[in-house]
Design a protein around this motif. Structure first.
Motif, PDB file in Angstrom:
ATOM      1  N   LEU A 114     -11.673-114.011 -11.146  1.00  0.00           N
ATOM      2  CA  LEU A 114     -12.457-114.818 -12.076  1.00  0.00           C
ATOM      3  C   LEU A 114     -13.942-114.568 -11.850  1.00  0.00           C
ATOM      4  O   LEU A 114     -14.482-114.893 -10.792  1.00  0.00           O
ATOM      5  CB  LEU A 114     -12.129-116.305 -11.895  1.00  0.00           C
ATOM      6  N   MET A 115     -14.585-114.016 -12.854  1.00  0.00           N
ATOM      7  CA  MET A 115     -16.026-113.785 -12.825  1.00  0.00           C
ATOM      8  C   MET A 115     -16.698-114.796 -13.743  1.00  0.00           C
ATOM      9  O   MET A 115     -16.167-115.126 -14.802  1.00  0.00           O
ATOM     10  CB  MET A 115     -16.355-112.368 -13.296  1.00  0.00           C
ATOM     11  N   ALA A 116     -17.861-115.251 -13.343  1.00  0.00           N
ATOM     12  CA  ALA A 116     -18.628-116.174 -14.169  1.00  0.00           C
ATOM     13  C   ALA A 116     -19.992-115.575 -14.458  1.00  0.00           C
ATOM     14  O   ALA A 116     -20.727-115.228 -13.524  1.00  0.00           O
ATOM     15  CB  ALA A 116     -18.781-117.527 -13.477  1.00  0.00           C
ATOM     16  N   ASP A 117     -20.308-115.432 -15.737  1.00  0.00           N
ATOM     17  CA  ASP A 117     -21.659-115.050 -16.119  1.00  0.00           C
ATOM     18  C   ASP A 117     -22.608-116.164 -15.699  1.00  0.00           C
ATOM     19  O   ASP A 117     -22.322-117.343 -15.906  1.00  0.00           O
ATOM     20  CB  ASP A 117     -21.714-114.845 -17.633  1.00  0.00           C
ATOM     21  N   VAL A 118     -23.727-115.792 -15.083  1.00  0.00           N
ATOM     22  CA  VAL A 118     -24.722-116.778 -14.654  1.00  0.00           C
ATOM     23  C   VAL A 118     -25.998-116.533 -15.443  1.00  0.00           C
ATOM     24  O   VAL A 118     -26.730-115.572 -15.191  1.00  0.00           O
ATOM     25  CB  VAL A 118     -24.969-116.703 -13.135  1.00  0.00           C
ATOM     26  N   CYS A 119     -26.226-117.385 -16.432  1.00  0.00           N
ATOM     27  CA  CYS A 119     -27.409-117.317 -17.283  1.00  0.00           C
ATOM     28  C   CYS A 119     -27.492-118.653 -18.017  1.00  0.00           C
ATOM     29  O   CYS A 119     -26.508-119.380 -18.114  1.00  0.00           O
ATOM     30  CB  CYS A 119     -27.311-116.160 -18.270  1.00  0.00           C
ATOM     31  N   LEU A 120     -28.672-118.960 -18.538  1.00  0.00           N
ATOM     32  CA  LEU A 120     -28.868-120.251 -19.210  1.00  0.00           C
ATOM     33  C   LEU A 120     -28.802-120.160 -20.728  1.00  0.00           C
ATOM     34  O   LEU A 120     -28.775-121.202 -21.402  1.00  0.00           O
ATOM     35  CB  LEU A 120     -30.220-120.850 -18.799  1.00  0.00           C
ATOM     36  N   CYS A 121     -28.760-118.952 -21.302  1.00  0.00           N
ATOM     37  CA  CYS A 121     -28.955-118.817 -22.743  1.00  0.00           C
ATOM     38  C   CYS A 121     -27.905-119.555 -23.568  1.00  0.00           C
ATOM     39  O   CYS A 121     -28.203-120.053 -24.653  1.00  0.00           O
ATOM     40  CB  CYS A 121     -29.016-117.350 -23.141  1.00  0.00           C
ATOM     41  N   GLU A 122     -26.668-119.637 -23.072  1.00  0.00           N
ATOM     42  CA  GLU A 122     -25.625-120.333 -23.834  1.00  0.00           C
ATOM     43  C   GLU A 122     -25.780-121.846 -23.772  1.00  0.00           C
ATOM     44  O   GLU A 122     -25.145-122.569 -24.542  1.00  0.00           O
ATOM     45  CB  GLU A 122     -24.245-119.953 -23.279  1.00  0.00           C
ATOM     46  N   PHE A 123     -26.633-122.320 -22.862  1.00  0.00           N
ATOM     47  CA  PHE A 123     -26.728-123.752 -22.596  1.00  0.00           C
ATOM     48  C   PHE A 123     -28.075-124.360 -22.986  1.00  0.00           C
ATOM     49  O   PHE A 123     -28.247-125.572 -22.924  1.00  0.00           O
ATOM     50  CB  PHE A 123     -26.466-124.013 -21.112  1.00  0.00           C
ATOM     51  N   THR A 124     -29.042-123.506 -23.379  1.00  0.00           N
ATOM     52  CA  THR A 124     -30.351-124.014 -23.780  1.00  0.00           C
ATOM     53  C   THR A 124     -30.408-124.194 -25.291  1.00  0.00           C
ATOM     54  O   THR A 124     -29.827-123.401 -26.045  1.00  0.00           O
ATOM     55  CB  THR A 124     -31.474-123.056 -23.349  1.00  0.00           C
ATOM     56  N   ASP A 125     -31.131-125.229 -25.720  1.00  0.00           N
ATOM     57  CA  ASP A 125     -31.245-125.461 -27.161  1.00  0.00           C
ATOM     58  C   ASP A 125     -32.147-124.445 -27.842  1.00  0.00           C
ATOM     59  O   ASP A 125     -32.118-124.304 -29.072  1.00  0.00           O
ATOM     60  CB  ASP A 125     -31.715-126.893 -27.447  1.00  0.00           C
ATOM     61  N   HIS A 126     -32.936-123.696 -27.068  1.00  0.00           N
ATOM     62  CA  HIS A 126     -33.798-122.665 -27.643  1.00  0.00           C
ATOM     63  C   HIS A 126     -33.177-121.274 -27.555  1.00  0.00           C
ATOM     64  O   HIS A 126     -33.693-120.322 -28.128  1.00  0.00           O
ATOM     65  CB  HIS A 126     -35.161-122.664 -26.949  1.00  0.00           C
ATOM     66  N   GLY A 127     -32.055-121.119 -26.839  1.00  0.00           N
ATOM     67  CA  GLY A 127     -31.333-119.860 -26.801  1.00  0.00           C
ATOM     68  C   GLY A 127     -31.894-118.804 -25.878  1.00  0.00           C
ATOM     69  O   GLY A 127     -31.381-117.679 -25.841  1.00  0.00           O
ATOM     70  N   HIS A 128     -32.944-119.136 -25.108  1.00  0.00           N
ATOM     71  CA  HIS A 128     -33.487-118.166 -24.166  1.00  0.00           C
ATOM     72  C   HIS A 128     -32.826-118.350 -22.795  1.00  0.00           C
ATOM     73  O   HIS A 128     -32.139-119.347 -22.530  1.00  0.00           O
ATOM     74  CB  HIS A 128     -35.004-118.288 -24.080  1.00  0.00           C
ATOM     75  N   CYS A 129     -33.081-117.378 -21.919  1.00  0.00           N
ATOM     76  CA  CYS A 129     -32.353-117.295 -20.656  1.00  0.00           C
ATOM     77  C   CYS A 129     -32.995-118.061 -19.514  1.00  0.00           C
ATOM     78  O   CYS A 129     -32.622-117.857 -18.356  1.00  0.00           O
ATOM     79  CB  CYS A 129     -32.182-115.830 -20.267  1.00  0.00           C
ATOM     80  N   GLY A 130     -33.964-118.914 -19.812  1.00  0.00           N
ATOM     81  CA  GLY A 130     -34.612-119.667 -18.753  1.00  0.00           C
ATOM     82  C   GLY A 130     -35.497-120.769 -19.296  1.00  0.00           C
ATOM     83  O   GLY A 130     -35.493-121.071 -20.501  1.00  0.00           O
ATOM     84  N   VAL A 131     -36.269-121.354 -18.402  1.00  0.00           N
ATOM     85  CA  VAL A 131     -37.191-122.438 -18.744  1.00  0.00           C
ATOM     86  C   VAL A 131     -38.357-121.856 -19.544  1.00  0.00           C
ATOM     87  O   VAL A 131     -38.902-120.799 -19.198  1.00  0.00           O
ATOM     88  CB  VAL A 131     -37.717-123.107 -17.456  1.00  0.00           C
TER      89      VAL A 131
END
Length: 328
Positions: A114-131
């Protein structure tokens, strides 16, 4: 020299061609990406990626059973939450959608990696990969403010059952921060497969529909690589190796076969993955649907070319079909 030397001699019999084949493709080479979403009894077709679905967590045990039956050794999970915010808190919530998926699969007793992608883009309301930092006059991702959140995400998914984490955000110093964070959390056994050379590619369009992660403004060119650059990829890769990456990745694959070769030549000791991305998949599906290509033949030819270029493993949406064709 001709006529004594005739290379066609080794091509005259199908079994002889098999014996002298230099590059082999097998189900064990594949990693299948899966999109998991909230809800129940959900199997939502992805319009731009025929044959791919957004799955609710309750659909995963049957999906994993099929994957194992085909001989696919690994999956990588991407999550679609029911709530997004500016800091992507769903990515590192212990009850986040990916965390739920990991625990559900582990409870089945599956031996799938089981691999997990680690990034924020799927979880941010602006769609970018970070703050986002807007103080510079134009909004952009704040590299250093993003690193602690990626560490929280990595630790959270590892504790939920991820056997390997795959950070894809292309933040500077990301691998060093993640290795330190995992080690401090007593997760020293969890390897990191770095998206070390990830390009700002036009081939990601269907994925952004599948993962519902399109940027709401601007683009990702300030942190993903310029498609024109090859030598820069070697710098990115060398830094990630020095920071503690256990495995490397080049993304996309098909238009970057030269980069795959250069990375493998520079670091033959480090396992190398290549991501056969959504746009590459969609193009073949569209051409096959119109009767323009032999889908099986062209798909296997492309996957073989990725292996021939130097990839030890391939992340591909073709994994199930390719296994059925290879298993014949």
């Amino acid at each position: 020299m001709f006529p004594q030397t005739r290379l066609r001699r080794l091509r005259m019999h199908p079994r002889l061609r098999d014996l002298v084949r230099e590059t082999r493709l097998a189900p064990s080479d594949f990693i299948l990406p899966l999109f998991v979403r909230t809800g129940s009894n959900q199997r939502i077709p992805i319009r731009s990626m025929p044959g791919q679905f957004q799955l609710s967590v309750d659909q995963l045990p049957a999906e994993i059973q099929e994957i194992e039956s085909l001989g696919i050794p690994a999956i990588i999970l991407f999550g679609i939450p029911d709530h997004k915010d500016a800091r992507g808190t769903g990515a590192y919530s212990d009850d986040g959608i990916v965390q739920q998926a990991l625990r559900t699969i582990k409870e089945t007793g599956s031996q799938t990696l089981l691999m997990a992608d680690v990034c924020l883009c799927e979880f941010t309301d602006h769609g970018h990969c970070g703050v986002i930092n807007e103080s510079a006059g134009r909004p952009d991702v704040d590299n250093d403010a993003t690193l602690p959140l990626l560490v929280k995400e990595a630790v959270s998914v590892a504790r939920a059952g991820a056997d390997l984490i795959a950070p894809s955000g292309m933040m500077d110093g990301m691998i060093q921060a993640l290795r330190s964070g995992l080690d401090e959390a007593q997760l020293t056994h969890v390897p990191i497969m770095s998206y070390a050379a990830k390009y700002a590619s036009g081939f990601y369009g269907p994925f952004r529909e599948a993962a519902e992660s399109a940027p709401q403004f601007g683009d990702r060119r300030s942190y993903q690589m310029d498609p024109a650059n090859g030598a820069e990829a070697l710098r990115e890769v060398a830094l990630d190796v020095a920071e503690g990456a256990d495995m490397l990745m080049v993304k996309p694959a098909l238009s970057y076969l030269d980069v795959i070769r250069r990375v493998k030549d520079a670091h033959p000791e480090v396992p190398l993955a290549a991501y056969n991305v959504s746009g590459e998949y969609a193009m073949l599906k569209a051409a096959a649907a119109n009767g323009w290509i032999d889908e099986q033949r062209v798909t296997l030819e492309i996957l073989t070319s990725i292996r021939r270029a130097g990839a030890d493993m391939i992340l591909t949406y073709h994994a199930k079909e390719a296994c059925r064709w290879l298993n014949g």
